[in-house]
Design a protein around this motif. Sequence first.
Motif, PDB file in Angstrom:
ATOM      1  N   GLU A 389       1.051  -1.192   0.033  1.00 57.15           N
ATOM      2  CA  GLU A 389      -0.170   0.037  -0.089  1.00 57.15           C
ATOM      3  C   GLU A 389       1.054   1.376  -0.093  1.00 57.15           C
ATOM      4  O   GLU A 389       0.733   2.235  -0.630  1.00 57.15           O
ATOM      5  CB  GLU A 389      -0.764   0.059   1.100  1.00 57.15           C
ATOM      6  CG  GLU A 389      -1.825   1.135   1.261  1.00 57.15           C
ATOM      7  CD  GLU A 389      -2.510   1.435   2.410  1.00 57.15           C
ATOM      8  OE1 GLU A 389      -3.279   2.421   2.750  1.00 57.15           O
ATOM      9  OE2 GLU A 389      -2.371   0.574   3.527  1.00 57.15           O
ATOM     10  N   LYS A 390       1.872   1.302   0.666  1.00 59.95           N
ATOM     11  CA  LYS A 390       2.724   2.417   0.911  1.00 59.95           C
ATOM     12  C   LYS A 390       4.160   2.031   0.077  1.00 59.95           C
ATOM     13  O   LYS A 390       4.786   1.212   0.243  1.00 59.95           O
ATOM     14  CB  LYS A 390       3.037   2.706   2.259  1.00 59.95           C
ATOM     15  CG  LYS A 390       2.028   3.147   3.205  1.00 59.95           C
ATOM     16  CD  LYS A 390       2.252   3.419   4.428  1.00 59.95           C
ATOM     17  CE  LYS A 390       0.859   4.095   5.348  1.00 59.95           C
ATOM     18  NZ  LYS A 390       1.373   4.105   6.644  1.00 59.95           N
ATOM     19  N   LYS A 397       7.909   9.837  -5.153  1.00 61.68           N
ATOM     20  CA  LYS A 397       6.492   9.546  -5.774  1.00 61.68           C
ATOM     21  C   LYS A 397       6.428  10.176  -7.440  1.00 61.68           C
ATOM     22  O   LYS A 397       5.803   9.665  -8.014  1.00 61.68           O
ATOM     23  CB  LYS A 397       5.436   9.890  -4.919  1.00 61.68           C
ATOM     24  CG  LYS A 397       3.845   9.433  -5.240  1.00 61.68           C
ATOM     25  CD  LYS A 397       2.818   9.697  -4.374  1.00 61.68           C
ATOM     26  CE  LYS A 397       2.827   9.119  -3.242  1.00 61.68           C
ATOM     27  NZ  LYS A 397       1.712   9.369  -2.255  1.00 61.68           N
ATOM     28  N   LYS A 441      -5.494   0.255  -4.714  1.00 59.33           N
ATOM     29  CA  LYS A 441      -5.036   1.416  -3.615  1.00 59.33           C
ATOM     30  C   LYS A 441      -6.687   2.112  -3.458  1.00 59.33           C
ATOM     31  O   LYS A 441      -6.964   2.440  -2.483  1.00 59.33           O
ATOM     32  CB  LYS A 441      -3.927   2.146  -3.993  1.00 59.33           C
ATOM     33  CG  LYS A 441      -2.674   1.599  -3.921  1.00 59.33           C
ATOM     34  CD  LYS A 441      -1.517   2.730  -4.493  1.00 59.33           C
ATOM     35  CE  LYS A 441      -0.193   2.299  -4.064  1.00 59.33           C
ATOM     36  NZ  LYS A 441       0.732   3.442  -4.393  1.00 59.33           N
TER      37      LYS A 441
END
Length: 467
Positions: A389-390, A397, A441
């Motif tokens: 998820e992270k 990013k 996500k």
Amino acid sequence: MMINKEMVRNQLYGEFIRPTNQNKNFIGIEIEIPIINLDKKAVDFNVVHEITGKFQRQFGDFKTDGVDYDGNVFSLKNHLNDDIVCYDCSYNNIEFAMGRERDLFSINERFSEYYTFVKESFEQHNHTLTGMGINPYRKYNVNEPIPSERYLMLYHHLKSFKNYDNVPMHFHKYPEYGMFSSASQVQLDVTRENLVKTINVFSKIEPIKALLFSNSVLYGEDNQFTCFRDALWEYSTHGVNPHNIGVYDVEFKDLNDLQSYLESLNIYCVMRDGAYINFPSMNLLEYFAQDYVSGEIYCNGRYRQIDIKPCINDIKYLRPFKFINLTFRGTVEFRSICTQPIRDSMCVAAFHLGLKDKLDELEDIITNDTVLYHRGYTAGELRKLLIQEKLPGFINKNDLCRLSRDIVDLSSDGLKERNIGEEIFLKPLYDRIKKHSNPGKDLINLTKNGIDIEKIIKDYGKLDITI
């Protein structure tokens, strides 16, 4: 006659390499889709069988192609265009396997027609279809295999994990995962000259594909991974030999290198007289070195022991599940991507098709990148990081989105050169890059924000027929 390594090598070449001596340019697509009972009960298999018959009456060119031991039809095939509508592993999963075509619009048109009819038919019974890589209602379902040779064999193999007590791995607790996980697979014709480079270069972008396409959240049990499907394959009996699954974390120098990799694979089943025989997963060369192999055959509702003599033609039962597979058709099959939200179904094939003839440019992007690549990680390791998820802390990013956009732009360029307009199918990927997200996500964030899973199921099952 003893089967030696050279005989195995020659047979592997004939099965997987020789068919690429071609000059074709077709596309094949398989889309597996979970069936959901909105009453939060098990999928009603009587409804499934009723709709199968209804589909066959509606689309008269589809003929029965597979019947289970109970007399129920589990596969229909249109012999005019080779489209197949069937059930994958169990009657909880429907699959639309579209016959080969030269353009995506033809495939999309037929898929949309089939999907709309089937979904509307299921909704008359308060069932529906949705575009997710793991069935969010799996806990309500009866997870039993279709009673047929292939699926009974497959489930028997996956359930045998308790028999492996001397392997350096752990097994998960979901041997029935084939009955609740769904993929979107693409087959493309590849020439022998481009075969090695296609595998090498596409293997390196598996992390980017995870970033763009992940859509397999183990809803209700694990919200940390956007593509839990990877773990379901890796930590099952398919992963006893890690060469049989996942990313090619080696770079092939030539066809000889590729053939050596094929020799390193494991085999776990063959057929004799129309019946499958399971045996413990073993290396291909080890299998052929034995006079007899002890296995199990399904007979009259139970399994019994049987000894078989290896035959060189058993190579056709070699069943690796790599992210990129060679097929006997001379195609390369891309199989690492989850089923997508239905309106985005064609973006998977569009992405691969656009990049197929842009291998040099794609390799240049990877070679010159330092945002993701050249940071001490293999492609397989990076993919494992990017299905979480992270994002890991060492990745910026915004820079990662730029890299993703460069690759999608390259795919778009490849599609534009086909001059058909297929680049329109890449729009969902640009939207995901802009949002720094993917369907997995999105599902995690929506449920965290209190959105009911029923609403997400409905949204992911919508088909945009305006394309």
